[in-house]
Design a protein around this motif. Structure first.
Motif, PDB file in Angstrom:
ATOM      1  N   ALA A  94       0.875  -1.069   0.057  1.00 28.43           N
ATOM      2  CA  ALA A  94      -0.012  -0.228  -0.086  1.00 28.43           C
ATOM      3  C   ALA A  94       0.816   1.206   0.097  1.00 28.43           C
ATOM      4  O   ALA A  94       0.526   2.047  -0.869  1.00 28.43           O
ATOM      5  CB  ALA A  94      -0.886   0.014   1.194  1.00 28.43           C
ATOM      6  N   GLU A  95       1.730   1.311   0.966  1.00 20.37           N
ATOM      7  CA  GLU A  95       2.564   2.825   0.990  1.00 20.37           C
ATOM      8  C   GLU A  95       3.435   2.787  -0.146  1.00 20.37           C
ATOM      9  O   GLU A  95       3.440   3.990  -0.579  1.00 20.37           O
ATOM     10  CB  GLU A  95       3.446   2.590   2.290  1.00 20.37           C
ATOM     11  N   LEU A  96       4.024   1.887  -0.665  1.00 19.47           N
ATOM     12  CA  LEU A  96       4.734   1.842  -1.709  1.00 19.47           C
ATOM     13  C   LEU A  96       3.974   2.150  -3.054  1.00 19.47           C
ATOM     14  O   LEU A  96       4.230   3.192  -3.879  1.00 19.47           O
ATOM     15  CB  LEU A  96       5.535   0.785  -2.053  1.00 19.47           C
ATOM     16  N   GLY A  97       3.002   1.574  -2.990  1.00 23.22           N
ATOM     17  CA  GLY A  97       1.827   1.854  -4.072  1.00 23.22           C
ATOM     18  C   GLY A  97       1.376   3.449  -4.175  1.00 23.22           C
ATOM     19  O   GLY A  97       1.479   4.089  -5.342  1.00 23.22           O
ATOM     20  N   ILE A  98       1.180   3.881  -3.034  1.00 19.34           N
ATOM     21  CA  ILE A  98       0.431   5.366  -3.035  1.00 19.34           C
ATOM     22  C   ILE A  98       1.744   6.099  -3.715  1.00 19.34           C
ATOM     23  O   ILE A  98       1.423   7.266  -4.362  1.00 19.34           O
ATOM     24  CB  ILE A  98       0.060   5.584  -1.629  1.00 19.34           C
ATOM     25  N   LEU A 160      -1.637   0.998   7.462  1.00 19.34           N
ATOM     26  CA  LEU A 160      -1.434   1.873   6.315  1.00 19.34           C
ATOM     27  C   LEU A 160      -0.639   3.164   7.085  1.00 19.34           C
ATOM     28  O   LEU A 160      -1.089   3.724   7.884  1.00 19.34           O
ATOM     29  CB  LEU A 160      -2.760   2.433   5.717  1.00 19.34           C
ATOM     30  N   PHE A 161       0.503   3.228   6.649  1.00 18.81           N
ATOM     31  CA  PHE A 161       1.360   4.207   7.312  1.00 18.81           C
ATOM     32  C   PHE A 161       1.437   4.295   8.733  1.00 18.81           C
ATOM     33  O   PHE A 161       1.532   5.171   9.398  1.00 18.81           O
ATOM     34  CB  PHE A 161       1.004   5.628   6.944  1.00 18.81           C
ATOM     35  N   GLY A 162       1.756   3.031   9.505  1.00 17.40           N
ATOM     36  CA  GLY A 162       1.622   2.616  10.518  1.00 17.40           C
ATOM     37  C   GLY A 162       0.417   2.956  11.482  1.00 17.40           C
ATOM     38  O   GLY A 162       0.276   2.948  12.818  1.00 17.40           O
ATOM     39  N   LEU A 163      -0.533   3.184  10.871  1.00 16.17           N
ATOM     40  CA  LEU A 163      -2.066   3.648  11.378  1.00 16.17           C
ATOM     41  C   LEU A 163      -2.858   2.280  11.096  1.00 16.17           C
ATOM     42  O   LEU A 163      -2.885   1.594  10.204  1.00 16.17           O
ATOM     43  CB  LEU A 163      -2.448   4.726  11.060  1.00 16.17           C
ATOM     44  N   PRO A 164      -3.794   2.084  12.135  1.00 10.65           N
ATOM     45  CA  PRO A 164      -4.957   1.223  11.520  1.00 10.65           C
ATOM     46  C   PRO A 164      -5.691   1.592  10.338  1.00 10.65           C
ATOM     47  O   PRO A 164      -6.089   2.954  10.229  1.00 10.65           O
ATOM     48  CB  PRO A 164      -5.792   0.785  12.723  1.00 10.65           C
ATOM     49  N   ASP A 172     -13.448  11.513  12.553  1.00 15.82           N
ATOM     50  CA  ASP A 172     -12.261  12.345  13.473  1.00 15.82           C
ATOM     51  C   ASP A 172     -10.938  11.652  13.135  1.00 15.82           C
ATOM     52  O   ASP A 172      -9.817  12.646  13.149  1.00 15.82           O
ATOM     53  CB  ASP A 172     -12.568  11.706  14.796  1.00 15.82           C
ATOM     54  N   GLY A 173     -10.694  10.464  12.589  1.00 13.23           N
ATOM     55  CA  GLY A 173      -9.462   9.871  12.287  1.00 13.23           C
ATOM     56  C   GLY A 173      -8.802  10.905  11.023  1.00 13.23           C
ATOM     57  O   GLY A 173      -7.694  11.286  10.866  1.00 13.23           O
TER      58      GLY A 173
END
Lengths: 336, 233
Positions: A94-98, A160-164, A172-173
């Motif tokens: 995901a992170e690499l893809g984004i 994703l990016f260390g977050l759920p 709120d997130g």
């Protein structure tokens, strides 16, 4: 040998002056209070407004830095959104893809900037309009890839990016995430304007020919500004896809580009934060009016005309006038 | 024989289909002060515009230090050591004086011209270094335009109508300044209608007529009346 460093340094940037830091702290406090006390609907509206503000910021950045008006920024927004949906569908990390999606947006618009580098004014605007519509039609017709008019669900990964992953889909997130991204981009643009390249970009905006004759390759700089602006719109699209969990061709329609442009104009270009203010005003005005009447388009249009006529410089010009009055300075000095 | 710093050989230049320069030959030696004079519309500014690729060169050649310049483009003149102080100054009005000057150091060519040296030449610019260009008088804008050109450490400075719109006393100051500048080794190509400045400053002249060089000679061999007569001929 000449020392090419500019007078301006990061220390001179308005965002790092005490007043800028106070504003940032106030915004952070406001967001924190809202996440603790706001209703789900209110938080959702603010989360959407923050995402759209990033889109308006991208259009405003292009106008302020290169004096280019884009009618096609829904294209990089949509590419960011669809790109995110596609990488999740195909199981790409995901992170690499984004990151790759955003790099692809940058590369695409950098090349476009090189090709159309000599165009300015209405010619550039029309070209961006055509390009935007090209991508709109493409995602509508390429059913095998994009599911066409049916749209695509976005399956956000569990982390994703260390977050759920769920954090990106709660009001709120997302409000916190989008606000942090927005603030980071506003600060980055302010700092960029204080760099030598930022001052050079300002010179190109004022008189490109003159800067060219001083020996600079202005075409590369303009292409980089366009690509950066498009990438910011792409970031907005990525956040949109993560939050909404669904993308469809409507987000690439020219009317969405038009709305972003209206937000940027409404906010004005006297300050980097102008388009953000314009986006917030536009977004909440639209929400409020659509609750009052089904003819809200007409009312909104009339209000926009009145505001534009009364304050051609938008919210930023109005803010400068108010600030000048509060500090007792003459109005003519306000813009300095 | 000294190799010319700049040499135009049979240059033909066009704006669209309009054939403006018709076989122009022109040389500037290192450190030399040369003037191009002529009536309005004879193609004086087109010489500059050809070097900056605003006018299309379709015939002839341009040489710097004896080497032909194969392709002219807007950004290449500065790389070859040519600085242009354009007609109308064209400073960047919303940038400060210092920012304008520092933009002039685009290519960081080695040389003696630094920000401090430009400020010592134009103390008024140093005093107002943080002032935006819009707040400057015509004379100060001209100083800024010249200072910005010097920041690129050029070998040749081309000034297009530098006296335009300036008071006579400012023109006198500028003449002294350009003379001092030439003594530092910077060659000057002056495109000008103000004959007094031309007569006081230049060592050689070219009279341009209908896109061709009608006459060339040494400035010491002409006076104001005879030069005027050559222009009007």
């Amino acid at each position: 040998m000449a020392n090419p460093s500019m007078t301006h340094s990061f220390r001179d940037s308005p965002v790092l002056r005490p007043s800028g830091l106070i504003v940032l702290a106030l915004v952070a406090a406001l967001v924190a209070i809202m996440t603790m006390t706001g209703s789900r609907i209110t938080l959702s509206l603010f989360a959407q407004a923050a995402i759209i503000s990033i889109m308006a910021l991208s259009v405003g950045f292009l106008a302020r830095t290169a004096d280019l008006i884009s009618f096609g920024h829904a294209a990089p927004f949509g590419l960011g959104a669809y790109g995110t949906a596609l990488i999740f569908r195909h199981g790409i990390p995901a992170e690499l893809g984004i990151l790759l999606v955003l790099l692809a947006v940058f590369a695409l618009f950098f090349v476009m900037g090189l090709v159309v580098g000599k165009l300015n004014g209405i010619a550039f605007s029309m070209l961006t309009l055509a390009l935007g519509q090209f991508f709109f039609v493409a995602v509508s017709k390429l059913r095998a890839i994009t599911s066409g008019a049916d749209g695509m669900n976005v399956s956000v990964p569990s982390s994703l990016f260390g977050l759920p992953g769920r954090t990106f889909q709660t009001p709120d997130g997302m409000l916190v995430i989008a606000s942090v991204v927005l603030a980071a981009l506003v600060i980055a643009i302010y700092l960029f304007e204080a760099t030598r390249t930022g001052r050079l970009a300002m010179g190109v905006r004022e008189n490109e020919e003159r800067v060219l004759f001083l020996g600079y390759r202005t075409k590369l700089l303009k292409a980089a500004v366009l690509a950066t602006s498009a990438t910011i719109a792409g970031v907005s699209g990525v956040l949109f896809a993560l939050y909404q969990g669904f993308v469809s061709p409507e987000i690439m329609h020219w009317s969405f580009s038009g709305n972003a442009l209206i937000m940027a104009i409404l906010g004005g270009s006297l300050a980097v934060w102008g388009p953000v203010a314009g986006a917030l005003v536009f977004f909440f005005l639209r929400e409020w009016l659509s609750d009052l009447t089904e003819h809200w388009h007409s009312v909104l249009g009339a209000i926009l005309i009145a505001v534009t006529v009364a304050w051609p410089g938008g919210v930023t010009a109005l803010a400068k006038v108010v600030r000048a009055r509060l500090t007792g300075r003459k109005q003519g000095e306000a813009g300095k | 024989m000294t190799t010319p710093l700049l040499e135009l050989k049979g240059v033909n230049a066009f704006y669209g289909s309009a054939h403006v320069l018709q076989g122009v030959d022109l040389t500037v030696l290192p450190g030399e002060r040369v003037a191009v004079v002529g009536r309005n519309g004879v193609g004086k500014t087109t010489i500059v515009n050809t070097l900056l690729a605003i006018a299309a060169m379709r015939g002839g050649s341009v040489h710097m230090r004896g080497e032909p310049l194969p392709k002219l483009a807007g950004h290449t003149a500065a790389a070859h050591g040519i600085a242009v102080v354009p007609q109308g100054r064209m400073i960047l009005p919303n940038l400060s004086i210092e920012e304008n000057l520092k933009l002039g150091a685009a290519l960081r060519r080695p040389g003696e011209w630094t920000l401090d040296r430009v400020y010592s030449l134009f103390p008024i610019l140093a005093e107002r270094r943080h002032t935006p260009g819009t707040a400057l008088s015509g004379g100060q804008q001209q100083m800024l335009a010249i200072g910005r050109a010097l920041m690129g450490n050029p070998d040749l400075m081309i000034l297009d109508e530098p006296s335009e719109g300036l008071a006579p006393v400012i023109v006198d100051e500028m003449e002294k300044l350009l003379r001092d500048l030439a003594e530092t080794g910077v060659a000057i190509l002056l495109i000008e209608q103000h004959l007094r400045l031309v007569l006081d400053l230049a060592e050689r002249f070219y009279v341009l007529s209908k896109g061709r060089v009608a006459e060339t000679g040494l400035m010491k061999d002409v006076d104001r009346e005879s030069l005027q007569a050559r222009i009007m001929h």
